[in-house]
Motif scaffolding. Structure first.
Motif, mmCIF file in Angstrom:
data_model
loop_
_atom_site.group_PDB
_atom_site.id
_atom_site.type_symbol
_atom_site.label_atom_id
_atom_site.label_comp_id
_atom_site.label_asym_id
_atom_site.label_seq_id
_atom_site.Cartn_x
_atom_site.Cartn_y
_atom_site.Cartn_z
ATOM 1 N N ALA A 1 -4.793 -16.628 -44.059
ATOM 2 C CA ALA A 1 -3.841 -17.739 -44.136
ATOM 3 C C ALA A 1 -4.668 -19.022 -44.162
ATOM 4 N N ILE A 2 -4.062 -20.077 -44.680
ATOM 5 C CA ILE A 2 -4.641 -21.430 -44.685
ATOM 6 C C ILE A 2 -6.139 -21.447 -45.008
ATOM 7 N N ARG A 3 -6.522 -20.704 -46.063
ATOM 8 C CA ARG A 3 -7.895 -20.677 -46.590
ATOM 9 C C ARG A 3 -8.902 -20.095 -45.608
ATOM 10 N N GLN A 4 -8.421 -19.325 -44.653
ATOM 11 C CA GLN A 4 -9.312 -18.693 -43.693
ATOM 12 C C GLN A 4 -9.071 -17.191 -43.645
ATOM 13 N N GLY B 1 -3.903 -0.933 -50.572
ATOM 14 C CA GLY B 1 -3.407 0.360 -50.130
ATOM 15 C C GLY B 1 -3.130 0.358 -48.640
ATOM 16 N N GLU B 2 -3.408 1.463 -47.986
ATOM 17 C CA GLU B 2 -3.151 1.551 -46.547
ATOM 18 C C GLU B 2 -4.111 0.676 -45.750
ATOM 19 N N ASN B 3 -5.218 0.269 -46.366
ATOM 20 C CA ASN B 3 -6.164 -0.604 -45.678
ATOM 21 C C ASN B 3 -5.812 -2.090 -45.801
ATOM 22 N N GLY B 4 -4.884 -2.409 -46.701
ATOM 23 C CA GLY B 4 -4.492 -3.806 -46.887
ATOM 24 C C GLY B 4 -3.188 -3.892 -47.639
ATOM 25 N N PRO B 5 -2.083 -3.511 -46.990
ATOM 26 C CA PRO B 5 -0.811 -3.364 -47.701
ATOM 27 C C PRO B 5 -0.209 -4.674 -48.206
ATOM 28 N N GLN B 6 -0.721 -5.828 -47.784
ATOM 29 C CA GLN B 6 -0.172 -7.102 -48.261
ATOM 30 C C GLN B 6 -1.081 -7.760 -49.300
ATOM 31 N N LEU B 7 -2.001 -6.988 -49.868
ATOM 32 C CA LEU B 7 -2.914 -7.536 -50.873
ATOM 33 C C LEU B 7 -2.163 -8.035 -52.106
ATOM 34 N N ALA B 8 -1.197 -7.258 -52.586
ATOM 35 C CA ALA B 8 -0.503 -7.628 -53.828
ATOM 36 C C ALA B 8 0.213 -8.974 -53.727
ATOM 37 N N PRO B 9 1.019 -9.224 -52.688
ATOM 38 C CA PRO B 9 1.664 -10.542 -52.616
ATOM 39 C C PRO B 9 0.677 -11.688 -52.426
ATOM 40 N N VAL B 10 -0.434 -11.444 -51.735
ATOM 41 C CA VAL B 10 -1.448 -12.500 -51.596
ATOM 42 C C VAL B 10 -2.048 -12.823 -52.962
ATOM 43 N N ALA B 11 -2.349 -11.777 -53.749
ATOM 44 C CA ALA B 11 -2.896 -12.003 -55.079
ATOM 45 C C ALA B 11 -1.922 -12.795 -55.946
ATOM 46 N N GLN B 12 -0.636 -12.483 -55.821
ATOM 47 C CA GLN B 12 0.366 -13.202 -56.602
ATOM 48 C C GLN B 12 0.402 -14.683 -56.212
ATOM 49 N N ILE B 13 0.367 -14.965 -54.920
ATOM 50 C CA ILE B 13 0.373 -16.359 -54.463
ATOM 51 C C ILE B 13 -0.877 -17.087 -54.950
ATOM 52 N N ALA B 14 -2.017 -16.389 -54.934
ATOM 53 C CA ALA B 14 -3.281 -16.999 -55.339
ATOM 54 C C ALA B 14 -3.427 -17.094 -56.854
ATOM 55 N N GLU C 1 -5.114 -8.257 -58.314
ATOM 56 C CA GLU C 1 -5.636 -7.775 -57.035
ATOM 57 C C GLU C 1 -7.159 -7.623 -57.069
ATOM 58 N N GLY C 2 -7.679 -7.027 -58.143
ATOM 59 C CA GLY C 2 -9.128 -6.853 -58.248
ATOM 60 C C GLY C 2 -9.853 -8.183 -58.286
ATOM 61 N N ALA C 3 -9.294 -9.144 -59.028
ATOM 62 C CA ALA C 3 -9.920 -10.464 -59.121
ATOM 63 C C ALA C 3 -9.893 -11.183 -57.778
ATOM 64 N N LEU C 4 -8.812 -10.975 -57.015
ATOM 65 C CA LEU C 4 -8.720 -11.601 -55.697
ATOM 66 C C LEU C 4 -9.800 -11.053 -54.770
ATOM 67 N N VAL C 5 -9.979 -9.730 -54.754
ATOM 68 C CA VAL C 5 -11.010 -9.121 -53.922
ATOM 69 C C VAL C 5 -12.389 -9.604 -54.355
ATOM 70 N N ASP C 6 -12.604 -9.683 -55.679
ATOM 71 C CA ASP C 6 -13.890 -10.168 -56.180
ATOM 72 C C ASP C 6 -14.148 -11.600 -55.700
ATOM 73 N N GLN C 7 -13.104 -12.442 -55.740
ATOM 74 C CA GLN C 7 -13.274 -13.831 -55.313
ATOM 75 C C GLN C 7 -13.589 -13.905 -53.823
ATOM 76 N N LEU C 8 -12.886 -13.111 -53.031
ATOM 77 C CA LEU C 8 -13.145 -13.094 -51.591
ATOM 78 C C LEU C 8 -14.576 -12.663 -51.300
ATOM 79 N N MET D 1 -2.491 -20.815 -48.407
ATOM 80 C CA MET D 1 -1.166 -20.199 -48.281
ATOM 81 C C MET D 1 -0.763 -20.173 -46.819
ATOM 82 N N PRO D 2 0.523 -20.348 -46.547
ATOM 83 C CA PRO D 2 0.969 -20.420 -45.155
ATOM 84 C C PRO D 2 0.971 -19.054 -44.488
ATOM 85 N N ARG D 3 1.156 -19.082 -43.189
ATOM 86 C CA ARG D 3 1.384 -17.843 -42.451
ATOM 87 C C ARG D 3 2.712 -17.238 -42.905
ATOM 88 N N LEU D 4 2.909 -15.977 -42.572
ATOM 89 C CA LEU D 4 4.178 -15.314 -42.855
ATOM 90 C C LEU D 4 5.293 -15.924 -42.010
#
Length: 249
Positions: free
Chosen positions: A178-181, A108-121, A125-132, A160-163
């Motif tokens: 980015a880059i596993r960090q 959401g407004e606290n992390g607007p690029q969460l969806a594309p990161v989840a797709q790359i991973a 989205e929920g599973a990505l947050v759980d993994q983090l 995943m690379p930087r933007l």
């Protein structure tokens, strides 16, 4: 009959001149977990027992900067002392003495690029947050801005690379990847990393007795909270942002 190959020995660290009053001890040309542990161990040893004439030491992801007073020592003396110290240094232990538990809101407004990161991973989205939040993260280095931590390492699906273009600004407390960090931003800033979430914890607190609460070698665990809970934490005005410090020894 096959024989297991012997483990590859770590390359010897390089001791390099840096500027008029600096020496760089470089353990690797890029981030490696082994090099990072060695850099943190050397920095801790130099802070505990400084070299004669040492002014400052700062660890990075795979190196340590040592600054010295040119009026009281020489570069050759510092390099010789560092070489001797490196013979006795042990890698930083995997055991963590301090683990920070930090509430954070994702998406959401606290992390607007969460969806594309989840797709790359390759996760929802929920599973990505759980993994983090389930991944033990270490403070690998402090840098770029005062108090700002680089955290890692995340699982391989986070490679995943930087933007390709900068996000004009993320707020203080932004959690980016980015880059596993993970980087937790100390101040509002442009970034080429991907913005996942936000917390109320401030890694640089100018007026505090200890302006930089985190230190290299600490552990960090994010605790997911919703937007309203994060807003309630922010309303207290506490720069610790609800963080809890667990001491393991």
């Amino acid at each position: 009959m096959t024989h297991a190959s012997a483990p590859t020995a770590a390359p010897a660290p390089e001791i390099l001149p840096l500027g008029l009053d600096g020496v760089l001890v470089r353990f690797a040309l890029r981030f490696e977990a082994r090099a990072n542990r060695a850099a943190r161990a050397l920095s801790a040893a130099l802070e505990a027992a400084p070299l004669p004439g040492q002014v400052e030491c700062v660890s990075a992801l795979a190196s340590v900067l040592v600054r010295f007073d040119r009026m009281t020592t020489t570069r050759a003396a510092i390099e010789a002392a560092l070489s001797e110290r490196l013979h006795n240094i042990q890698s930083a232990p995997n055991r963590l003495d301090r683990i920070w538990h930090i509430p954070a809101s994702f998406g959401g407004e606290n992390g607007p690029q969460l969806a594309p990161v989840a797709q790359i991973a390759g996760l929802g989205e929920g599973a990505l947050v759980d993994q983090l939040c389930a991944t033990p993260l270490d403070v690998l280095a402090i840098g770029f801005a005062p108090g700002q931590p680089y955290l890692g390492l995340l699982p391989e699906n986070w490679e995943m690379p930087r933007l390709s273009a900068l996000t004009p600004e993320v707020p203080a407390g932004a959690i980016v990847t980015a880059i596993r960090q993970i980087v937790l931003f100390a101040n509002a800033s442009p970034t080429g990393w991907r913005w996942l979430g936000r917390c109320a914890f401030r890694p640089f607190q100018l007026r505090a007795d200890n302006p930089v609460p985190l230190r290299a070698g600490d552990g960090v665990r994010f605790t997911p909270v919703d937007h309203s809970a994060l807003s309630a934490i922010e309303a207290t005005g506490d720069p610790m942002g609800g963080a809890r410090l667990e001491r393991t020894s």
